[in-house]
Design an enzyme around this catalytic site. Sequence first.
Site, PDB file in Angstrom:
ATOM      1  N   GLY A 166      -6.129  43.182 -29.194  1.00 41.85           N
ATOM      2  CA  GLY A 166      -6.747  41.957 -28.706  1.00 41.85           C
ATOM      3  C   GLY A 166      -5.927  41.206 -27.679  1.00 41.85           C
ATOM      4  O   GLY A 166      -6.091  40.000 -27.496  1.00 41.85           O
ATOM      5  N   GLY A 167      -5.013  41.915 -26.996  1.00 44.83           N
ATOM      6  CA  GLY A 167      -4.220  41.259 -25.956  1.00 44.83           C
ATOM      7  C   GLY A 167      -2.991  40.541 -26.478  1.00 44.83           C
ATOM      8  O   GLY A 167      -2.232  39.958 -25.696  1.00 44.83           O
ATOM      9  N   GLU A 202       6.681  51.008 -23.098  1.00 43.32           N
ATOM     10  CA  GLU A 202       6.033  52.029 -22.278  1.00 43.32           C
ATOM     11  C   GLU A 202       6.284  51.750 -20.806  1.00 43.32           C
ATOM     12  O   GLU A 202       6.595  50.608 -20.417  1.00 43.32           O
ATOM     13  CB  GLU A 202       4.511  52.023 -22.495  1.00 43.32           C
ATOM     14  CG  GLU A 202       4.042  52.571 -23.806  1.00 43.32           C
ATOM     15  CD  GLU A 202       2.530  52.525 -23.913  1.00 43.32           C
ATOM     16  OE1 GLU A 202       2.005  53.184 -24.823  1.00 43.32           O
ATOM     17  OE2 GLU A 202       1.863  51.846 -23.101  1.00 43.32           O
ATOM     18  N   HIS A 210      -9.058  50.355 -16.710  1.00 38.78           N
ATOM     19  CA  HIS A 210      -9.124  50.462 -18.168  1.00 38.78           C
ATOM     20  C   HIS A 210     -10.462  51.104 -18.519  1.00 38.78           C
ATOM     21  O   HIS A 210     -11.510  50.469 -18.434  1.00 38.78           O
ATOM     22  CB  HIS A 210      -9.014  49.058 -18.777  1.00 38.78           C
ATOM     23  CG  HIS A 210      -8.988  49.039 -20.273  1.00 38.78           C
ATOM     24  ND1 HIS A 210      -8.320  48.079 -20.987  1.00 38.78           N
ATOM     25  CD2 HIS A 210      -9.558  49.845 -21.203  1.00 38.78           C
ATOM     26  CE1 HIS A 210      -8.478  48.295 -22.280  1.00 38.78           C
ATOM     27  NE2 HIS A 210      -9.231  49.361 -22.430  1.00 38.78           N
ATOM     28  N   GLU A 277      -9.233  54.512 -25.812  1.00 37.40           N
ATOM     29  CA  GLU A 277      -8.987  53.740 -24.593  1.00 37.40           C
ATOM     30  C   GLU A 277      -7.935  54.437 -23.730  1.00 37.40           C
ATOM     31  O   GLU A 277      -6.884  54.853 -24.223  1.00 37.40           O
ATOM     32  CB  GLU A 277      -8.544  52.317 -24.946  1.00 37.40           C
ATOM     33  CG  GLU A 277      -9.519  51.630 -25.893  1.00 37.40           C
ATOM     34  CD  GLU A 277      -9.502  50.122 -25.776  1.00 37.40           C
ATOM     35  OE1 GLU A 277      -8.788  49.590 -24.887  1.00 37.40           O
ATOM     36  OE2 GLU A 277     -10.200  49.474 -26.559  1.00 37.40           O
ATOM     37  N   ASN A 292      -9.337  52.064 -31.015  1.00 33.09           N
ATOM     38  CA  ASN A 292      -9.854  50.965 -31.816  1.00 33.09           C
ATOM     39  C   ASN A 292     -10.731  51.549 -32.914  1.00 33.09           C
ATOM     40  O   ASN A 292     -11.741  52.200 -32.626  1.00 33.09           O
ATOM     41  CB  ASN A 292     -10.646  49.982 -30.958  1.00 33.09           C
ATOM     42  CG  ASN A 292      -9.731  49.160 -30.079  1.00 33.09           C
ATOM     43  OD1 ASN A 292      -8.839  48.486 -30.570  1.00 33.09           O
ATOM     44  ND2 ASN A 292      -9.933  49.221 -28.780  1.00 33.09           N
ATOM     45  N   ARG A 294     -12.967  50.521 -34.961  1.00 31.36           N
ATOM     46  CA  ARG A 294     -14.005  49.554 -35.327  1.00 31.36           C
ATOM     47  C   ARG A 294     -15.062  49.535 -34.232  1.00 31.36           C
ATOM     48  O   ARG A 294     -14.916  50.197 -33.208  1.00 31.36           O
ATOM     49  CB  ARG A 294     -13.394  48.155 -35.447  1.00 31.36           C
ATOM     50  CG  ARG A 294     -12.628  47.756 -34.183  1.00 31.36           C
ATOM     51  CD  ARG A 294     -12.192  46.319 -34.181  1.00 31.36           C
ATOM     52  NE  ARG A 294     -11.227  46.019 -33.133  1.00 31.36           N
ATOM     53  CZ  ARG A 294     -11.511  45.815 -31.863  1.00 31.36           C
ATOM     54  NH1 ARG A 294     -12.766  45.917 -31.447  1.00 31.36           N
ATOM     55  NH2 ARG A 294     -10.572  45.527 -30.984  1.00 31.36           N
ATOM     56  N   VAL A 297     -16.545  44.704 -29.126  1.00 35.15           N
ATOM     57  CA  VAL A 297     -17.339  43.593 -28.606  1.00 35.15           C
ATOM     58  C   VAL A 297     -18.377  44.109 -27.608  1.00 35.15           C
ATOM     59  O   VAL A 297     -19.532  43.693 -27.592  1.00 35.15           O
ATOM     60  CB  VAL A 297     -16.428  42.549 -27.923  1.00 35.15           C
ATOM     61  CG1 VAL A 297     -17.258  41.425 -27.305  1.00 35.15           C
ATOM     62  CG2 VAL A 297     -15.425  41.974 -28.907  1.00 35.15           C
TER      63      VAL A 297
END
Length: 479
Positions: A166-167, A202, A210, A277, A292, A294, A297
């Site tokens: 989530g950033g 990294e 992205h 991702e 992720n 799940r 969004v």
Amino acid sequence: MVKIHKILIANRAEIAVRIIRACRDLHIKSVAIYTKPDCECLHVKIADEAYQIGSDAIKGYLDIEKIISTAKACGADAIHPGYGFLSENYEFAKACEEANIIFIGPKSEVIYKMGNKNIARKLMAQNGIPIVPGTEKLNSYSMDEIKIIAEKIGYPVILKASGGGGGRGIRVVYKQEELENAFDSCKREALTYFKNDEVFMEKFVINPRHIEFQILGDNYGNLIHLCERDCSIQRRHQKVIEIAPCPSISDNLRKTMGVTAVAAAKAVGYTNAGTIEFLLDDYNHFYFMEMNTRIQVEHPITEEITGVDLIVRQIRIAAGEILDIEQSDIKPRGFAIEARITAENVWKNFTPSVGKINEYYPALGPSVRVDSHIYKDYTIPPYYDSMLAKLIVRATSYDLAVNKLERALKEFTLDIRTTIPFLIAIAKTREFRRGYFDTSFIETHLQELLENTQDCHQENKEEVIAVIAAALQKIKKGK
């Protein structure tokens, strides 16, 4: 296959509303949970049952024991975690499994492996999935050793929380002098948000795109991807606008990335809905970033181009249904774009807006969708994420989809400060209309975007009211 009769949604707001609607489509009873400040939220009003799980705005949604006991008490067969909160908490998934409650998502051990980015990186590397050059956790190293490692990788580097998402728990470091402070602050934030201060490093891929692939797998080894989404329009590592499919990659690259995404999911034995991702650089080299475990969004744009209801599929897979879709069945139809409408004051450094909504008119029209939890007279609480709605449009071409997005944003009416004018400014830019941009787009163009963001909202209304009041005062004095 198990028959699910009742699902408790361990979440709130927009995603809870979305899951409740999927339950209704399947004739499954839905159970909402809420904390005291959320008692008027839409998900509470439309669920078949609703139970308060605490007074504190946040703690109740994170109380595993309370959520499990509520599910048992109301006779729920399954729990859907949505996104955020406990959705990627392996202890929550494990608690569901131990309580004989179906967790609508992957197995707890898979969540654990992919939730820890160090373990995930190592697993991907072992299975031939390209990863960004980097390290395992650095917490046991001295700062002098960390500096040497950073020099070997080459600046800029990025520090990440092992349990992050989530950033949060991210710091980009451009030179050695910044490293120590960045490392310490990254650890603090990681501990605060994830109760895990492990940090790894990294190589920072400069200005990548992205690109993420939606994954869907059943409990019998059948696993496919449902095309990709371009999530490069971001602000401070938070996604702002997403597009499916990506308008700027070739079919060959799309195929290669899709095959790799499926291989990555198979490497961990993934089931249910998830997302692989990638970072894509200027030379079309792509690297695994994270998985992720799940629903995302931005899942609606995948639904729009594929015709697959992802929430319904999640529920059916969790009930033991065999995935009856093959990879060859997935053929994207046109383009879909999602814009996240948030309650933020763009002209005051995106500070949150709160208060009562007195005027609300969501955009309508062909192939326009709004996923939201707000309504007229709803009061926005100050405790949660600022997202109010997701505006989703679909069209036969990318150009037409952008036109439709711009039109729908202009029609969307809310009488509080939101990011709608800022989103319109993005949609008008040459780069966005061409579909060529990277994750640095908003940061690079911020001043230009702000200058082109028309402030047609509250300050103008206040000015009009002030003028009218002054005029009335003059009239009164004249009498």
